[in-house]
Scaffold this motif. Structure first.
Motif, PDB file in Angstrom:
ATOM      1  N   THR A  76       0.828  -1.202   0.000  1.00 38.22           N
ATOM      2  CA  THR A  76       0.000   0.000   0.000  1.00 38.22           C
ATOM      3  C   THR A  76       0.864   1.256   0.000  1.00 38.22           C
ATOM      4  O   THR A  76       0.575   2.232  -0.711  1.00 38.22           O
ATOM      5  CB  THR A  76      -0.937  -0.003   1.221  1.00 38.22           C
ATOM      6  OG1 THR A  76      -1.811  -1.134   1.144  1.00 38.22           O
ATOM      7  CG2 THR A  76      -1.764   1.269   1.273  1.00 38.22           C
ATOM      8  N   LYS A 230      -5.974   6.172   0.917  1.00 36.87           N
ATOM      9  CA  LYS A 230      -7.227   5.439   1.114  1.00 36.87           C
ATOM     10  C   LYS A 230      -7.810   4.947  -0.212  1.00 36.87           C
ATOM     11  O   LYS A 230      -8.520   3.931  -0.242  1.00 36.87           O
ATOM     12  CB  LYS A 230      -8.222   6.339   1.849  1.00 36.87           C
ATOM     13  CG  LYS A 230      -7.789   6.669   3.269  1.00 36.87           C
ATOM     14  CD  LYS A 230      -8.758   7.585   3.964  1.00 36.87           C
ATOM     15  CE  LYS A 230      -8.713   8.993   3.385  1.00 36.87           C
ATOM     16  NZ  LYS A 230      -9.546   9.943   4.158  1.00 36.87           N
ATOM     17  N   SER A 233      -7.325   1.296  -1.715  1.00 35.62           N
ATOM     18  CA  SER A 233      -8.200   0.155  -1.416  1.00 35.62           C
ATOM     19  C   SER A 233      -9.078  -0.218  -2.603  1.00 35.62           C
ATOM     20  O   SER A 233      -9.700  -1.283  -2.594  1.00 35.62           O
ATOM     21  CB  SER A 233      -9.083   0.472  -0.208  1.00 35.62           C
ATOM     22  OG  SER A 233      -9.913   1.597  -0.467  1.00 35.62           O
ATOM     23  N   THR A 236      -8.454  -3.259  -6.189  1.00 36.95           N
ATOM     24  CA  THR A 236      -9.007  -4.590  -6.491  1.00 36.95           C
ATOM     25  C   THR A 236      -9.733  -4.593  -7.820  1.00 36.95           C
ATOM     26  O   THR A 236      -9.987  -5.660  -8.380  1.00 36.95           O
ATOM     27  CB  THR A 236      -9.984  -5.015  -5.381  1.00 36.95           C
ATOM     28  OG1 THR A 236     -10.963  -3.991  -5.192  1.00 36.95           O
ATOM     29  CG2 THR A 236      -9.241  -5.239  -4.067  1.00 36.95           C
ATOM     30  N   ASP A 243      -2.737  -5.330  -1.630  1.00 41.30           N
ATOM     31  CA  ASP A 243      -2.664  -4.198  -0.710  1.00 41.30           C
ATOM     32  C   ASP A 243      -3.225  -4.634   0.637  1.00 41.30           C
ATOM     33  O   ASP A 243      -3.727  -5.745   0.786  1.00 41.30           O
ATOM     34  CB  ASP A 243      -3.440  -3.004  -1.268  1.00 41.30           C
ATOM     35  CG  ASP A 243      -4.914  -3.328  -1.431  1.00 41.30           C
ATOM     36  OD1 ASP A 243      -5.217  -4.349  -2.078  1.00 41.30           O
ATOM     37  OD2 ASP A 243      -5.755  -2.591  -0.910  1.00 41.30           O
ATOM     38  N   TYR A 245      -5.862  -3.751   2.285  1.00 41.55           N
ATOM     39  CA  TYR A 245      -7.295  -4.029   2.286  1.00 41.55           C
ATOM     40  C   TYR A 245      -7.589  -5.337   1.562  1.00 41.55           C
ATOM     41  O   TYR A 245      -8.394  -6.151   2.022  1.00 41.55           O
ATOM     42  CB  TYR A 245      -8.049  -2.875   1.626  1.00 41.55           C
ATOM     43  CG  TYR A 245      -9.524  -3.124   1.479  1.00 41.55           C
ATOM     44  CD1 TYR A 245     -10.384  -2.958   2.558  1.00 41.55           C
ATOM     45  CD2 TYR A 245     -10.065  -3.536   0.264  1.00 41.55           C
ATOM     46  CE1 TYR A 245     -11.747  -3.201   2.426  1.00 41.55           C
ATOM     47  CE2 TYR A 245     -11.416  -3.778   0.127  1.00 41.55           C
ATOM     48  CZ  TYR A 245     -12.253  -3.606   1.207  1.00 41.55           C
ATOM     49  OH  TYR A 245     -13.595  -3.842   1.077  1.00 41.55           O
ATOM     50  N   ALA A 248      -6.441  -8.306   3.715  1.00 40.29           N
ATOM     51  CA  ALA A 248      -7.247  -8.469   4.927  1.00 40.29           C
ATOM     52  C   ALA A 248      -8.637  -9.003   4.622  1.00 40.29           C
ATOM     53  O   ALA A 248      -9.158  -9.848   5.357  1.00 40.29           O
ATOM     54  CB  ALA A 248      -7.343  -7.138   5.670  1.00 40.29           C
ATOM     55  N   THR A 249      -9.259  -8.521   3.549  1.00 44.20           N
ATOM     56  CA  THR A 249     -10.659  -8.866   3.283  1.00 44.20           C
ATOM     57  C   THR A 249     -10.814 -10.029   2.312  1.00 44.20           C
ATOM     58  O   THR A 249     -11.625 -10.927   2.544  1.00 44.20           O
ATOM     59  CB  THR A 249     -11.400  -7.640   2.731  1.00 44.20           C
ATOM     60  OG1 THR A 249     -10.751  -7.183   1.530  1.00 44.20           O
ATOM     61  CG2 THR A 249     -11.415  -6.517   3.751  1.00 44.20           C
ATOM     62  N   LEU A 263     -11.446  -6.196   8.943  1.00 40.72           N
ATOM     63  CA  LEU A 263     -11.697  -4.810   8.532  1.00 40.72           C
ATOM     64  C   LEU A 263     -11.124  -3.833   9.554  1.00 40.72           C
ATOM     65  O   LEU A 263     -10.583  -2.780   9.191  1.00 40.72           O
ATOM     66  CB  LEU A 263     -13.202  -4.576   8.368  1.00 40.72           C
ATOM     67  CG  LEU A 263     -13.855  -5.142   7.106  1.00 40.72           C
ATOM     68  CD1 LEU A 263     -15.368  -4.955   7.175  1.00 40.72           C
ATOM     69  CD2 LEU A 263     -13.304  -4.456   5.866  1.00 40.72           C
ATOM     70  N   ALA A 266      -7.356  -3.588   8.920  1.00 40.17           N
ATOM     71  CA  ALA A 266      -7.038  -2.701   7.794  1.00 40.17           C
ATOM     72  C   ALA A 266      -7.265  -1.243   8.165  1.00 40.17           C
ATOM     73  O   ALA A 266      -6.439  -0.366   7.854  1.00 40.17           O
ATOM     74  CB  ALA A 266      -7.889  -3.085   6.579  1.00 40.17           C
ATOM     75  N   ALA A 267      -8.383  -0.968   8.857  1.00 39.23           N
ATOM     76  CA  ALA A 267      -8.676   0.414   9.252  1.00 39.23           C
ATOM     77  C   ALA A 267      -7.615   0.952  10.209  1.00 39.23           C
ATOM     78  O   ALA A 267      -7.242   2.131  10.137  1.00 39.23           O
ATOM     79  CB  ALA A 267     -10.055   0.483   9.893  1.00 39.23           C
ATOM     80  N   TYR A 270      -4.521   1.878   8.168  1.00 39.55           N
ATOM     81  CA  TYR A 270      -4.783   3.126   7.424  1.00 39.55           C
ATOM     82  C   TYR A 270      -4.707   4.326   8.364  1.00 39.55           C
ATOM     83  O   TYR A 270      -4.150   5.375   8.018  1.00 39.55           O
ATOM     84  CB  TYR A 270      -6.155   3.075   6.758  1.00 39.55           C
ATOM     85  CG  TYR A 270      -6.207   2.269   5.483  1.00 39.55           C
ATOM     86  CD1 TYR A 270      -5.408   2.603   4.398  1.00 39.55           C
ATOM     87  CD2 TYR A 270      -7.061   1.179   5.359  1.00 39.55           C
ATOM     88  CE1 TYR A 270      -5.456   1.868   3.226  1.00 39.55           C
ATOM     89  CE2 TYR A 270      -7.110   0.439   4.189  1.00 39.55           C
ATOM     90  CZ  TYR A 270      -6.307   0.787   3.128  1.00 39.55           C
ATOM     91  OH  TYR A 270      -6.353   0.057   1.972  1.00 39.55           O
TER      92      TYR A 270
END
Length: 313
Positions: A76, A230, A233, A236, A243, A245, A248-249, A263, A266-267, A270
């Motif tokens: 990222t 941001k 993200s 994708t 990255d 996000y 992680a997801t 989530l 990831a937050a 960030y």
């Protein structure tokens, strides 16, 4: 009858010292009521979040410093730095083209800004992801003649490069307007005076105009950098899923079926990176705002007080 040499009697009103003012500060009881209500609401929310098993705090702690998550953080940061550097360079070039007296250059810059500012960045990233499908081969040669160089895009896999290109071109459109606003904020007399002293246009821009324009350019540029962080993200859509996000997801959360704690992971990353960038932005703004602040420093106040004392008889 008083003596002629005796001083006249003083006025009793003038000799009376002024009474001290009993100032009563204005009270704001509703501020304390509002602050109390906010603290109670925030406390209840934090207590509910801490005791709610759906947040999965044990999973959050387990994956916060996971190797795959740290790899996503690194990717990222790479996306953000590469895209921002390319975006700033292209933005400066577009600004020069936009301010140019050449109608062709200014028109090309305006069309670029119109396209990339007028379409969503997600749509642009999807388009760049479909580039190998739209242009299956790139050939270099004579039109309607032999080909000297050919690249088969479908045989290549470069989603990271496509993500950087998509983010950088979108960022360049916004940086061009930020740089143009900064340059236009400097009075024209500064450039005219510099050229009158024998400076070239480029030297005058580098030595006179841009240092003054940075005071206007830095704050929105910092905001754009945070926004770009941001926006990564959305890569994708290219698709690029390495990255923070995406890992992680789409990788970890899909495997363990716990999306909420991932989530939050990831937050959190960030938020940490954004906080560091905000600190750097603060010091940059303070550096380029030297000499233009309306608030006097301690040394300036002392010098002003000393100058006033020197002028007294």
């Amino acid at each position: 009858m008083s003596d002629a040499g005796s001083p006249p009697p003083s006025d009793p009103v003038e000799s009376t010292p002024p009474q001290a003012i009993d100032a009563v500060p204005l009270r704001h009881p509703w501020r304390w009521v509002a602050a109390t209500v906010i603290i109670i609401v925030v406390g209840l929310f934090l207590y509910g979040a801490a005791t709610n098993p759906a947040y999965g705090w044990s999973t959050f702690a387990e994956y916060l410093f996971n190797e795959r998550i740290l790899l996503g953080v690194f990717n990222t940061l790479q996306l953000t730095v590469y895209s921002m550097v390319i975006g700033v360079v292209l933005g400066v070039i577009l600004t020069v083209m936009r301010l140019s007296a050449n109608p062709v250059l200014s028109s090309v810059a305006w069309v670029f800004l119109w396209i990339f500012r007028g379409t969503p960045v997600y749509v642009q990233l999807v388009f760049w992801g479909l580039m190998p499908t739209i242009y299956q081969k790139i050939q270099l040669g004579v039109p309607f003649g032999p080909s000297f160089f050919e690249i088969d895009l479908q045989s290549l896999s470069f989603p990271f490069a496509l993500a950087v290109i998509g983010l950088a071109l979108n960022e360049a459109a916004y940086m061009a307007e930020i740089v143009r606003a900064g340059i236009l904020s400097v009075p024209e007399g500064q450039l005219e005076a510099s050229t009158a002293l024998g400076m070239s246009w480029g030297l005058a821009m580098r030595r006179t105009v841009l240092p003054q324009a940075m005071r206007v350019i830095i704050p929105p540029t910092g905001n754009e950098l945070i926004s770009l962080l941001k926006t990564t993200s959305l890569v994708t859509a290219v698709p690029y899923a390495l990255d923070v996000y995406g890992i992680a997801t789409r990788e970890i959360a899909a495997r363990i079926f716990e999306p909420v704690p991932l989530l939050l992971v990831a937050a959190t990353w960030y938020l940490v990176i954004t906080s560091v960038l905000m600190v750097g932005q603060f010091y940059l703004e303070r550096h380029f705002s030297r000499g233009v602040s309306r608030k006097l420093t301690t040394k300036q106040l002392e010098a002003l007080a000393k100058a006033q004392m020197d002028t007294l008889p």
